[in-house]
Design a protein around this motif. Structure first.
Motif, PDB file in Angstrom:
ATOM      1  N   ALA A 145       0.837  -1.206   0.000  1.00 40.77           N
ATOM      2  CA  ALA A 145       0.000   0.000   0.000  1.00 40.77           C
ATOM      3  C   ALA A 145       0.867   1.248   0.000  1.00 40.77           C
ATOM      4  CB  ALA A 145      -0.925   0.004   1.208  1.00 40.77           C
ATOM      5  N   ALA A 146       0.492   2.217  -0.814  1.00 43.54           N
ATOM      6  CA  ALA A 146       1.227   3.484  -0.849  1.00 43.54           C
ATOM      7  C   ALA A 146       0.968   4.285   0.426  1.00 43.54           C
ATOM      8  CB  ALA A 146       0.824   4.302  -2.082  1.00 43.54           C
ATOM      9  N   LEU A 147      -0.283   4.278   0.891  1.00 46.46           N
ATOM     10  CA  LEU A 147      -0.644   4.928   2.161  1.00 46.46           C
ATOM     11  C   LEU A 147      -0.891   3.846   3.202  1.00 46.46           C
ATOM     12  CD1 LEU A 147      -3.111   7.704   0.949  1.00 46.46           C
ATOM     13  CD2 LEU A 147      -0.683   7.915   1.441  1.00 46.46           C
ATOM     14  N   LYS A 148      -0.369   4.049   4.393  1.00 46.15           N
ATOM     15  CA  LYS A 148      -0.486   3.046   5.457  1.00 46.15           C
ATOM     16  C   LYS A 148      -1.102   3.697   6.695  1.00 46.15           C
ATOM     17  CE  LYS A 148       3.526   0.438   3.799  1.00 46.15           C
ATOM     18  NZ  LYS A 148       3.685   1.218   2.565  1.00 46.15           N
ATOM     19  N   PRO A 149      -2.419   3.921   6.693  1.00 46.18           N
ATOM     20  CA  PRO A 149      -3.042   4.599   7.836  1.00 46.18           C
ATOM     21  C   PRO A 149      -2.996   3.780   9.119  1.00 46.18           C
ATOM     22  CG  PRO A 149      -4.700   3.811   6.296  1.00 46.18           C
ATOM     23  CD  PRO A 149      -3.381   3.623   5.625  1.00 46.18           C
ATOM     24  N   TRP A 150      -2.732   2.465   9.043  1.00 43.12           N
ATOM     25  CA  TRP A 150      -2.650   1.658  10.256  1.00 43.12           C
ATOM     26  C   TRP A 150      -1.332   1.873  10.994  1.00 43.12           C
ATOM     27  CZ3 TRP A 150      -3.277  -0.267   5.311  1.00 43.12           C
ATOM     28  CH2 TRP A 150      -2.112  -0.690   4.672  1.00 43.12           C
ATOM     29  N   GLN A 151      -0.389   2.558  10.388  1.00 41.72           N
ATOM     30  CA  GLN A 151       0.869   2.875  11.047  1.00 41.72           C
ATOM     31  C   GLN A 151       0.813   4.298  11.589  1.00 41.72           C
ATOM     32  OE1 GLN A 151       4.106   2.289   8.351  1.00 41.72           O
ATOM     33  NE2 GLN A 151       4.009   0.060   8.441  1.00 41.72           N
ATOM     34  N   TYR A 152       1.291   4.483  12.788  1.00 41.21           N
ATOM     35  CA  TYR A 152       1.356   5.840  13.328  1.00 41.21           C
ATOM     36  C   TYR A 152       2.427   5.905  14.400  1.00 41.21           C
ATOM     37  CZ  TYR A 152      -1.488   3.964  17.140  1.00 41.21           C
ATOM     38  OH  TYR A 152      -1.955   3.213  18.178  1.00 41.21           O
ATOM     39  N   GLN A 153       2.934   7.080  14.592  1.00 38.40           N
ATOM     40  CA  GLN A 153       3.879   7.361  15.652  1.00 38.40           C
ATOM     41  C   GLN A 153       3.252   8.400  16.578  1.00 38.40           C
ATOM     42  OE1 GLN A 153       7.307   8.771  13.537  1.00 38.40           O
ATOM     43  NE2 GLN A 153       8.269   6.754  13.453  1.00 38.40           N
ATOM     44  N   SER A 154       3.607   8.333  17.837  1.00 37.49           N
ATOM     45  CA  SER A 154       3.120   9.336  18.779  1.00 37.49           C
ATOM     46  C   SER A 154       4.302   9.987  19.471  1.00 37.49           C
ATOM     47  CB  SER A 154       2.193   8.691  19.822  1.00 37.49           C
ATOM     48  OG  SER A 154       2.898   7.689  20.549  1.00 37.49           O
TER      49      SER A 154
END
Length: 233
Positions: A145-154
């Motif tokens: 996937a080009a966009l990976k909304p399930w990945q995030y940093q805080s």
């Protein structure tokens, strides 16, 4: 038997300049550089055997790319598509796996804060989306996937100079330690919240949405805007 003659390569000035740029490129793929150099050697009138010795390849390799360029030009130096093994999962299954990865585990009654690949694979099988799927296959599907909304940093900006001391006391209690001593079997740690009202809060810094090669970023600091409603009895 007739003698096979090498394909004659004749280059225009524009073609020669373009091929020379590729032949000495530092960013082009190594295989393409070798193929371009084979074509340039052929244009200078070298035989296939001589080109093979110069470039450290077989005569068949020289004959292949020399012929491809004679028939198709520069586009003939790229690899042709290969069929490979047919995909095991349909486009709909792949889309459903990615959609599940975008959901919070709590929405599916899974006691996790974030999905792990094995847990995600188990949920996919449990839902009947696929009969069987491994964690490594889930990783490969999500990586496409080009966009990976399930990945995030805080991140959090710590402003309290005594944060380390205060946080250490709380973390020690989670580990059942008080003032450096472990709690006894008859001692308990109880955490309680009044929940007397609904707090109106907003993040100090806006959430940054995901983008290509960038995961979503969340800040955990918030501003308190008071209580919009009183306690309910």
């Amino acid at each position: 038997m007739p003698v096979l003659r090498a394909c004659q390569i004749t280059l225009s000035a524009t073609e020669r300049r373009r091929l020379k740029r590729l032949a000495y490129s530092h960013t082009a793929a190594y295989q393409k550089v070798i193929r371009v150099r084979i074509v340039l050697d052929a244009a200078h009138g070298h035989s296939n055997a001589a080109i093979a010795r110069r470039r450290g390849v077989t005569v068949d390799t020289v004959r292949l790319w020399r012929g491809r360029y004679a028939d198709e030009g520069l586009k003939g130096l790229t690899d042709r598509p290969r069929p490979g093994r047919p995909p095991r999962f349909t486009a709909i299954q792949v889309a459903e796996i990615k959609a599940l990865a975008c959901q919070l585990p709590a929405e599916t009654s899974v006691p996790l804060s974030r999905w792990s690949r094995p847990e995600l694979a188990g949920e996919v099988v449990g839902r009947g989306t696929a009969g069987a799927i491994s964690a490594s296959t889930v990783r490969r599907i999500l990586a496409t996937a080009a966009l990976k909304p399930w990945q995030y940093q805080s991140w959090i900006f710590i402003r309290d100079p005594d944060f380390t001391v205060k946080a250490a006391r709380v973390l020690d209690l989670y580990a059942r330690i008080w003032d450096g001593l472990p709690l006894g079997d008859d001692e308990y740690v109880i955490s309680a919240d009044e929940k007397t009202s609904i707090q109106a809060r907003c993040r100090c810094h806006p959430t940054l949405p995901p983008g290509a090669s960038r995961m979503m970023r969340l800040n955990h600091d918030d501003d308190r805007g008071g209580a919009p409603a009183g306690a309910r009895r």
